[in-house]
Scaffold this active site. Structure first.
Site, PDB file in Angstrom:
ATOM      1  N   ARG A 254       0.720  -1.275   0.036  1.00  0.00           N
ATOM      2  CA  ARG A 254      -0.038  -0.361   0.504  1.00  0.00           C
ATOM      3  C   ARG A 254       0.772   1.274  -0.104  1.00  0.00           C
ATOM      4  O   ARG A 254       1.485   1.705   0.573  1.00  0.00           O
ATOM      5  CB  ARG A 254      -1.059  -0.162   1.235  1.00  0.00           C
ATOM      6  CG  ARG A 254      -1.263   1.299   1.440  1.00  0.00           C
ATOM      7  CD  ARG A 254      -2.128   1.140   3.085  1.00  0.00           C
ATOM      8  NE  ARG A 254      -2.435   0.417   4.174  1.00  0.00           N
ATOM      9  CZ  ARG A 254      -0.871   1.155   5.176  1.00  0.00           C
ATOM     10  NH1 ARG A 254      -0.387   2.687   4.698  1.00  0.00           N
ATOM     11  NH2 ARG A 254      -1.284   0.261   6.223  1.00  0.00           N
ATOM     12  N   HIS A 258      -2.528   4.641   6.097  1.00  0.00           N
ATOM     13  CA  HIS A 258      -4.132   2.924   5.777  1.00  0.00           C
ATOM     14  C   HIS A 258      -5.102   4.460   5.065  1.00  0.00           C
ATOM     15  O   HIS A 258      -6.148   3.106   4.333  1.00  0.00           O
ATOM     16  CB  HIS A 258      -4.377   3.244   7.255  1.00  0.00           C
ATOM     17  CG  HIS A 258      -5.603   1.984   7.201  1.00  0.00           C
ATOM     18  ND1 HIS A 258      -4.994   0.808   6.925  1.00  0.00           N
ATOM     19  CD2 HIS A 258      -6.649   2.823   7.728  1.00  0.00           C
ATOM     20  CE1 HIS A 258      -6.899   0.357   7.274  1.00  0.00           C
ATOM     21  NE2 HIS A 258      -7.836   0.981   7.764  1.00  0.00           N
ATOM     22  N   TYR A 267       5.815   4.495  11.013  1.00  0.00           N
ATOM     23  CA  TYR A 267       5.496   3.717  11.320  1.00  0.00           C
ATOM     24  C   TYR A 267       6.128   2.886  10.262  1.00  0.00           C
ATOM     25  O   TYR A 267       6.217   0.994   9.886  1.00  0.00           O
ATOM     26  CB  TYR A 267       4.333   2.163  11.964  1.00  0.00           C
ATOM     27  CG  TYR A 267       3.172   2.004  10.526  1.00  0.00           C
ATOM     28  CD1 TYR A 267       3.035   1.560   9.550  1.00  0.00           C
ATOM     29  CD2 TYR A 267       2.534   3.547  10.610  1.00  0.00           C
ATOM     30  CE1 TYR A 267       2.066   1.791   8.706  1.00  0.00           C
ATOM     31  CE2 TYR A 267       1.427   3.760   9.999  1.00  0.00           C
ATOM     32  CZ  TYR A 267       1.025   2.555   8.969  1.00  0.00           C
ATOM     33  OH  TYR A 267      -0.105   3.541   7.843  1.00  0.00           O
TER      34      TYR A 267
END
Ligand SMILES: Cc1ncc(C[n+]2csc(CCOP(=O)(O)OP(=O)(O)O)c2C)c(N)n1
Length: 353
Positions: A254, A258, A267
């Site tokens: 991705r 998100h 992260y």
């Protein structure tokens, strides 16, 4: 008994195209026909433009939230185009590109994410179930649906899309178990994009791969390069034609956060993202088709123009305000509304009066 090796995935992901677009000579997969490859490319370009447009609309406040699938177009488009007309798609919130590829109107696709209505499209028109946000619930819908269709004597397969994180949910395992027991015609496509929001795969899974989990349920499993649209198309088509359950793990990434509400820099590193940008699924098929002389400059320009027109349509639709009756919030949830809902509806009606 099915031999173990027929259930297990290959050690390396199956592929047809390398990241530079050169073909893999000894692939066990069948290369799709040229017209299919061109169509896969066209739909990926349009899908990506739709996706970037939707992300932009979140910044303009026209869309409440949008989970981008940029980087995952080979999975979204390859899998959907491998379906037959009579098959059904059971998507998640991540899969808007899969929906528009299946033919769902782009504005209807975004209605839920706009906060406009419970569901913007009629599932029966294009045979697309509601996009499920509660993780893995769509796996059970797909298995139940496919099993029921078979009992009715219909030749219908169900394709269910889930993320890597959703494979940690009990529902996925219950669905795989019953798919195996009933030999239901369900294709589970796990888009392993590396993260469940901020949780990396290493904290979700101890198996050699997610595809290895099929063997415990007697479900044949496939590991595929999820950025290779030709390979995704080939494995999903084969799985649909096989007529029973298949678990496919597609390795992808991705590129965006998100959702627009997430900060992915907390992260993951920019080097990691750059490494995956280098494996871009659209660039890969473009390189292959261009080298073979199939993707001419004229066709490329026409596809780009079509994508722009598609995005303009999305903008026009999303920039139109619709009147919604707040009372409709209480409709279509229960056939007989619960006491609490009736009370809340009465309170809202009083406030609106
Ligand atoms: C049952 C359930 N638990 C938790 C959540 C909150 N949640 C939303 S998305 C998400 C991560 C899902 O990751 P993955 O399945 O890998 O899919 P991706 O978003 O990467 O496509 C979580 C935990 C949820 N929607 N449903």
């Amino acid at each position: 008994m099915v031999p173990t090796r027929e259930l297990l995935p290959t050690a390396e992901p199956l592929s047809l195209l390398r990241k530079d677009g050169s073909p893999v000579e000894d692939s066990p997969l069948a290369m799709p026909d040229d017209d299919v490859l061109l169509e896969l490319h066209r739909r990926m370009v349009v899908g990506r433009r739709f996706d970037t447009q939707a992300t932009a609309l979140t910044k303009q406040g026209r869309l409440a939230v949008y989970p981008s699938s940029r980087g995952q177009e080979a999975c979204e488009v390859g899998a959907v185009l491998a379906l037959r007309e009579q098959d059904w798609l059971f998507p998640t919130y991540r899969d808007c590109v899969a929906l528009v590829t299946r033919g769902v109107d782009s504005a209807e696709t975004l209605t839920l994410l706009q906060g406009g209505w419970h569901l913007g499209y009629d599932p029966y028109v294009h045979r697309v179930g509601p996009q499920c946000t509660p993780l893995a619930t769509n796996t059970l819908h797909a298995v139940g649906f496919a099993h029921a269709a078979r009992l009715k004597g219909e030749d219908t397969a169900a394709l269910v899309l889930v993320g890597d994180g959703a494979t940690s949910e009990g529902d996925t395992h219950e669905a795989l178990n019953f798919a195996g027991v009933w030999k239901a015609p369900v294709v589970f496509l796990v888009q392993n994009n590396g993260y469940a929001i901020s949780v990396p795969m290493s904290k979700q899974n101890a198996a050699p791969s997610l595809a290895h989990k099929g063997i415990g349920y007697g479900v044949p499993s496939v590991l595929v390069d999820g950025n290779d649209v030709a390979a995704v198309y080939a494995v999903v088509k084969e799985a649909v034609e096989a007529g029973g359950p298949t678990l496919i793990e597609a390795l992808t990434y991705r590129i965006e956060a998100h959702t627009n509400a997430d900060d992915a820099t907390r992260y993951r590193t920019s080097d990691e993202v750059a490494a995956w940008l280098d494996r871009d699924p659209v660039d890969r098929i473009e390189a292959y088709l261009t080298a073979r002389g199939l993707l001419t400059p004229e066709r490329r320009a026409a596809v780009a123009a079509e994508a722009e027109e598609f995005a303009a349509g999305v903008r026009a639709a999303l920039n139109t305000d619709h009147e919604h009756d707040p009372m409709s919030l209480f409709e279509h949830v229960y056939a007989t509304p619960t006491r609490h809902l009736r009370e809340q509806a009465a309170l809202l009606a009083e406030e609106l009066a």
